[in-house]
Design a protein around this motif. Structure first.
Motif, PDB file in Angstrom:
ATOM      1  N   THR A  32      -5.784   8.588  -1.709  1.00 47.36           N
ATOM      2  CA  THR A  32      -4.916   7.557  -1.116  1.00 47.36           C
ATOM      3  C   THR A  32      -3.601   7.826  -0.537  1.00 47.36           C
ATOM      4  O   THR A  32      -2.832   8.559  -1.164  1.00 47.36           O
ATOM      5  CB  THR A  32      -4.679   6.407  -2.148  1.00 47.36           C
ATOM      6  OG1 THR A  32      -5.673   5.984  -2.836  1.00 47.36           O
ATOM      7  CG2 THR A  32      -3.501   5.159  -1.783  1.00 47.36           C
ATOM      8  N   GLY A  33      -3.340   7.578   0.832  1.00 47.42           N
ATOM      9  CA  GLY A  33      -1.994   8.165   1.289  1.00 47.42           C
ATOM     10  C   GLY A  33      -1.801   7.472   2.884  1.00 47.42           C
ATOM     11  O   GLY A  33      -2.263   6.374   2.818  1.00 47.42           O
ATOM     12  N   SER A  34      -1.012   8.169   3.309  1.00 47.73           N
ATOM     13  CA  SER A  34      -0.523   7.698   4.689  1.00 47.73           C
ATOM     14  C   SER A  34       0.100   8.710   5.652  1.00 47.73           C
ATOM     15  O   SER A  34       0.311  10.012   5.095  1.00 47.73           O
ATOM     16  CB  SER A  34       0.441   6.906   4.675  1.00 47.73           C
ATOM     17  OG  SER A  34       1.775   7.263   3.672  1.00 47.73           O
ATOM     18  N   ALA A  35      -0.167   8.583   7.105  1.00 50.72           N
ATOM     19  CA  ALA A  35       0.463   9.467   7.866  1.00 50.72           C
ATOM     20  C   ALA A  35       1.885   9.385   7.859  1.00 50.72           C
ATOM     21  O   ALA A  35       2.477   8.252   7.876  1.00 50.72           O
ATOM     22  CB  ALA A  35      -0.232   9.083   9.233  1.00 50.72           C
ATOM     23  N   THR A  66      -7.800   0.377   4.289  1.00 49.56           N
ATOM     24  CA  THR A  66      -6.283   0.041   4.615  1.00 49.56           C
ATOM     25  C   THR A  66      -5.900  -1.135   3.780  1.00 49.56           C
ATOM     26  O   THR A  66      -6.388  -2.139   4.110  1.00 49.56           O
ATOM     27  CB  THR A  66      -5.929  -0.028   5.827  1.00 49.56           C
ATOM     28  OG1 THR A  66      -6.461   1.461   6.515  1.00 49.56           O
ATOM     29  CG2 THR A  66      -4.598   0.032   6.148  1.00 49.56           C
ATOM     30  N   THR A  67      -4.783  -0.955   3.050  1.00 42.76           N
ATOM     31  CA  THR A  67      -4.266  -1.825   2.321  1.00 42.76           C
ATOM     32  C   THR A  67      -2.653  -1.557   2.513  1.00 42.76           C
ATOM     33  O   THR A  67      -1.961  -0.762   2.033  1.00 42.76           O
ATOM     34  CB  THR A  67      -4.517  -2.048   0.841  1.00 42.76           C
ATOM     35  OG1 THR A  67      -5.796  -2.175   0.546  1.00 42.76           O
ATOM     36  CG2 THR A  67      -3.684  -3.229   0.152  1.00 42.76           C
ATOM     37  N   GLY A  68      -2.032  -2.382   3.132  1.00 39.91           N
ATOM     38  CA  GLY A  68      -0.552  -2.455   3.566  1.00 39.91           C
ATOM     39  C   GLY A  68      -0.386  -1.021   4.421  1.00 39.91           C
ATOM     40  O   GLY A  68      -0.983  -0.818   5.301  1.00 39.91           O
ATOM     41  N   ASN A  69       0.497  -0.258   3.667  1.00 38.67           N
ATOM     42  CA  ASN A  69       0.783   1.209   4.341  1.00 38.67           C
ATOM     43  C   ASN A  69      -0.150   2.172   3.740  1.00 38.67           C
ATOM     44  O   ASN A  69      -0.060   3.149   4.161  1.00 38.67           O
ATOM     45  CB  ASN A  69       2.333   1.538   4.298  1.00 38.67           C
ATOM     46  CG  ASN A  69       2.982   0.735   4.989  1.00 38.67           C
ATOM     47  OD1 ASN A  69       2.822   0.274   6.274  1.00 38.67           O
ATOM     48  ND2 ASN A  69       4.299   0.367   4.696  1.00 38.67           N
ATOM     49  N   SER A  70      -1.001   1.879   2.891  1.00 37.22           N
ATOM     50  CA  SER A  70      -1.815   2.895   2.063  1.00 37.22           C
ATOM     51  C   SER A  70      -3.266   2.828   2.871  1.00 37.22           C
ATOM     52  O   SER A  70      -3.876   1.818   2.847  1.00 37.22           O
ATOM     53  CB  SER A  70      -1.787   2.560   0.850  1.00 37.22           C
ATOM     54  OG  SER A  70      -0.692   2.697   0.103  1.00 37.22           O
TER      55      SER A  70
END
Length: 200
Positions: free
Chosen positions: A115-118, A96-100
């Motif tokens: 590479t993504g996010s919820a 995890t880096t920041g919100n990614s």
């Protein structure tokens, strides 16, 4: 400039502003990471790529379990995918880096870097948005996807409508993948136990 043209431009501006406003209301990252933990059943998927859609349709059903790793924001994702009637299991850890969040899946002939996010979604649901790079036999392919998981395998029609709007906001294809939500792979430990029983 004619009055009619001015009115048309104003109307288009209003529609554009409304569209952006609607998207900002329904495309938001999850702030409480603990909400993504637990067991989830894949319910529906969308993508911007015909290639990725074809890959998704190979998945008959899928269930995942996300567990926090000690000492930080990282998590472990364990999956059980049924493909061509056979169960495929695996585990990947996040970076995890920041919100990614980055996840890397590997098989015999391909590697998927995701590479993504919820994103914020319906109650008892997990919505995952990502950009993926797939390497197949030295060839690189990029795609965007939106995957919705539920706790029970069931989804209200109103929540599906919101998912469709979210997919539209992300400029994804209007064709969706709906896997089975009941014919799931057993827990990997159970599957291993069944295999031993069959051998005896």
């Amino acid at each position: 400039m004619s009055v009619q043209l001015c009115l048309v431009l104003l109307a288009l501006s209003a529609l554009t502003a409304e569209s952006h406003h609607d998207c900002s209301d329904i495309i938001k990252p999850v702030e409480d990471r603990s909400k993504v933990y637990g067991k989830w059943i894949y319910h529906v998927g969308a993508t911007d790529s015909e290639y990725k859609l074809k890959e998704l349709t190979k998945v008959n059903s899928s269930c995942i379990e996300i567990s926090p790793l000690p000492g930080g924001e990282e998590f472990s994702l364990h999956y059980g995918d049924k493909m061509d009637g056979k169960c495929v299991y695996g585990t990947v850890n996040s970076t995890t880096t920041g919100n990614s969040t980055k996840l890397t899946f590997s098989s015999n002939s391909s590697t998927h870097e995701v590479t993504g996010s919820a994103l914020v979604t319906c109650p008892d649901c997990l919505l995952w948005s990502d950009d993926a790079v797939t390497e197949v036999n030295g060839e690189s392919k990029r795609s965007k996807s939106l995957l919705l998981f539920t706790k029970t395998g069931k989804l209200d029609a109103s929540h599906l409508d919101v998912f469709k709007k979210q997919a539209e906001c992300l400029h994804l294809l209007s064709d969706f993948h709906f896997p089975e939500t009941t014919n799931l792979c057993p827990e990997e430990k159970e599957a291993a136990g069944d295999a031993k029983t069959e051998e005896q």
